[in-house]
Design an enzyme around this catalytic site. Structure first.
Site, mmCIF file in Angstrom:
data_model
loop_
_atom_site.group_PDB
_atom_site.id
_atom_site.type_symbol
_atom_site.label_atom_id
_atom_site.label_comp_id
_atom_site.label_asym_id
_atom_site.label_seq_id
_atom_site.Cartn_x
_atom_site.Cartn_y
_atom_site.Cartn_z
ATOM 1 N N ARG A 115 1.428 -5.724 11.816
ATOM 2 C CA ARG A 115 0.607 -4.922 12.420
ATOM 3 C C ARG A 115 0.084 -5.615 13.845
ATOM 4 N NH1 ARG A 115 -4.381 -0.992 10.968
ATOM 5 N NH2 ARG A 115 -2.814 0.102 9.730
ATOM 6 N N SER A 151 -10.734 -6.290 9.198
ATOM 7 C CA SER A 151 -11.952 -5.542 8.418
ATOM 8 C C SER A 151 -12.687 -6.494 7.564
ATOM 9 C CB SER A 151 -11.086 -4.489 7.414
ATOM 10 O OG SER A 151 -12.045 -3.621 7.089
ATOM 11 N N ARG A 211 1.783 1.501 10.406
ATOM 12 C CA ARG A 211 1.344 1.860 9.067
ATOM 13 C C ARG A 211 2.643 1.530 8.105
ATOM 14 N NH1 ARG A 211 -3.058 4.258 7.127
ATOM 15 N NH2 ARG A 211 -3.907 5.225 9.257
ATOM 16 N N GLU A 259 -7.253 -0.685 14.827
ATOM 17 C CA GLU A 259 -7.608 -1.509 13.766
ATOM 18 C C GLU A 259 -6.841 -2.660 13.390
ATOM 19 O OE1 GLU A 259 -9.362 0.446 10.370
ATOM 20 O OE2 GLU A 259 -9.173 -1.228 9.191
ATOM 21 N N ARG A 275 0.769 -1.196 -0.003
ATOM 22 C CA ARG A 275 0.110 -0.165 0.151
ATOM 23 C C ARG A 275 0.942 1.116 -0.002
ATOM 24 N NH1 ARG A 275 -4.949 -2.068 4.017
ATOM 25 N NH2 ARG A 275 -5.285 -4.056 2.647
#
Length: 428
Positions: free
Chosen positions: A392, A353, A276, A350, A261
């Site tokens: 993460r 998802s 991130r 988070e 990403r």
RNA sequence: GGAGAGGUGCCAGAGCGGCUGAAUGGGCUGGUUUCGAAAACCAGUGUGUGCGCAAGUGCACCGGGGGUUCGAAUCCCCCCCUCUCCGCCA
């Protein structure tokens, strides 16, 4: 995408849906699509009639006397020019309609909370309690660097910011947690997949990442390929263009892959640590099933539960939130996020998802099945959820399970994957 | 990277300028037969879109996009994909 008929019958729902997602410009696509559709529908009967006439004329040609032929052909030629002009216009309109339709977001379900961003997501339930320490806990980046497990400096030097390198036990932990995730899902009947990481635009468009997500995507322009940001893209696209048998559904897949990403527009946000990053590993669950909303909702709950079960095995406190309209992506109808407790952030962050799409992706992908009862093919329903994303998840793993001396306790479920070890690291 | 072969309906596989939305076989659906089933036999069965209450009917679709032609699955050009051989390489 939505069926153009849905737009015709209930344009307000589509518009309101885009507004609920806080995408006002996408709401305008609804009206543009309808305008093009109206024009196209006005044109088509004329075109059909002309084509029909031309076809019949061709068949009569053989019956004509030779001296009549020349005049006849001249007339046909003229008509052909006229027809060609209209066909050009038809083609343009069709392309335009397709383009606008691709911009129209999926309609969020009624149960999706109102709200403009993730601060308005609604907590659904909680498991565990935020970890309490009787010492000053370390942030994962401090702990990791002190243990020699993490190097952000050299990674940034060679690969740019938002990169990391894992070493030693942390590299092993990273792999162990991913393997545990795959094992759990395989036990539950999901078929493991190792998918392509570089995909064509069709897969990005089909899953709803394009148009719109181009800036978040690494692109290999030379080959016209895109690095996936999630294996949802190749896995959901697996059966694109196919006609599945109802008996073969549901298809349940679990893929482990690297994800890439660009994180454009996030400068200054979550700059420290592993939260991130540009590249990570993710185990993703994907379900393709029949077009039945109740069943989709049932699957949705099941895939959330799968992820929750894993977090419980990892002994990590988390909460489940219903994602509000403004935080929902273009293709999703409803989404739950799972947020895991991260002591250094003093908040839940988070980690998962889970989305359901109904037939929005399937329609774009031309992914259909033949139902048992009726013979008419229908578009499938698709869903997906993270099982685990690492590094993460290493944030809560390191931070929640750290000891006062800087060592890290290994949850029982992970021990067999780490040679039976109960603790990682040395006393600092 | 070079040289060939090919991409047709749910599947396999013919067709190679009009009579082809497409032979044939399989699958599927219905029927006959049977105590039941299998087998056999008969019939039906593409997708999308328009019009119609319906029966039905117009149009489009033979990998994708252009072109030739009164007319293209069939001829020409470009692109994509698959396979075989050669080269290169993990």
């Amino acid at each position: 995408m939505l069926d153009i008929r849905t737009l015709r019958e209930n344009p307000d729902a589509a518009r309101a849906g885009a507004i609920k997602k806080h995408l006002p410009d996408r709401a305008e696509a609804v009206d543009r699509a309808l305008a093009v559709d109206t024009e196209l529908r006005g044109l088509v009967p004329t075109l059909d009639a002309m084509r029909s006439e031309q076809k019949n004329a061709g068949k009569q040609l053989g019956k004509l006397a030779p001296e009549e032929r020349e005049a006849f052909l001249a007339v046909q030629k003229e008509k052909k020019v006229e027809l060609h002009k209209l066909e050009e216009r038809e083609k343009r309109l069709k392309h335009q309609l397709e383009e606008e339709l691709m911009l129209v977001p999926n309609i969020p379900d009624a149960e999706v909370p109102e709200g403009k961003d993730d601060t308005l997501n609604v907590e659904v339930r909680k498991w565990g309690v935020p970890t309490k320490f009787d010492f000053e806990p370390r942030a994962h980046y401090d702990l990791g660097e002190a243990q020699g497990w993490l190097d952000f400096t050299r990674a940034a030097e060679m690969a740019g910011s938002r990169n990391y390198m894992l070493f030693g036990d942390l590299a092993l932990l990273h792999d162990a947690v991913l393997r545990l995730a795959v094992e759990l899902m395989v036990e539950r009947g999901f078929t493991p997949i190792d998918p392509p990481l570089l995909v064509r635009d069709a897969a990005m468009l089909g899953t709803g990442f394009f148009p719109g997500g181009e800036e978040q995507t690494y692109r290999c322009e030379k080959d016209g390929l895109n690095l996936i940001g999630t294996s949802e893209v190749p896995v959901t696209s697996l059966h694109a263009g196919e006609m599945l048998k109802a008996d073969d559904l549901p298809k349940k897949y679990v893929a482990r892959s690297a994800c890439f990403r660009r994180e454009a527009g996030t400068y200054g946000k979550d700059t420290r640590g592993l939260y991130r990053v540009h590249q990570f590993q993710k185990v993703e669950q994907v379900i393709v099933d029949v077009a039945d909303r109740d069943k989709s909702i049932e699957h949705h709950h099941a895939i959330v539960q799968n992820a929750e079960d894993l977090l419980q095995k990892l002994e990590l406190p988390y909460r489940v939130v219903a994602v509000c309209g403004g935080d929902l992506g273009v293709p999703q109808a409803m989404k739950y996020d799972i947020e895991t407790w991260m002591p250094s952030r003093e908040h839940y962050g988070e980690t998962h998802s889970a989305s359901r799409f109904y037939d929005y992706q399937a329609r774009r992908l031309n992914l259909r099945y033949r139902p048992k009862e009726s013979k008419k093919p229908l578009f499938c329903h698709t869903l997906n959820n993270t099982v685990i994303a690492s590094p993460r998840v290493l944030i809560p793993l390191l931070e929640c399970h750290q000891n006062a001396d800087g060592t890290v306790r290994v949850p029982a479920a992970l021990q067999p994957l780490l040679g039976g070890r109960e603790v990682l690291g040395r006393a600092l």
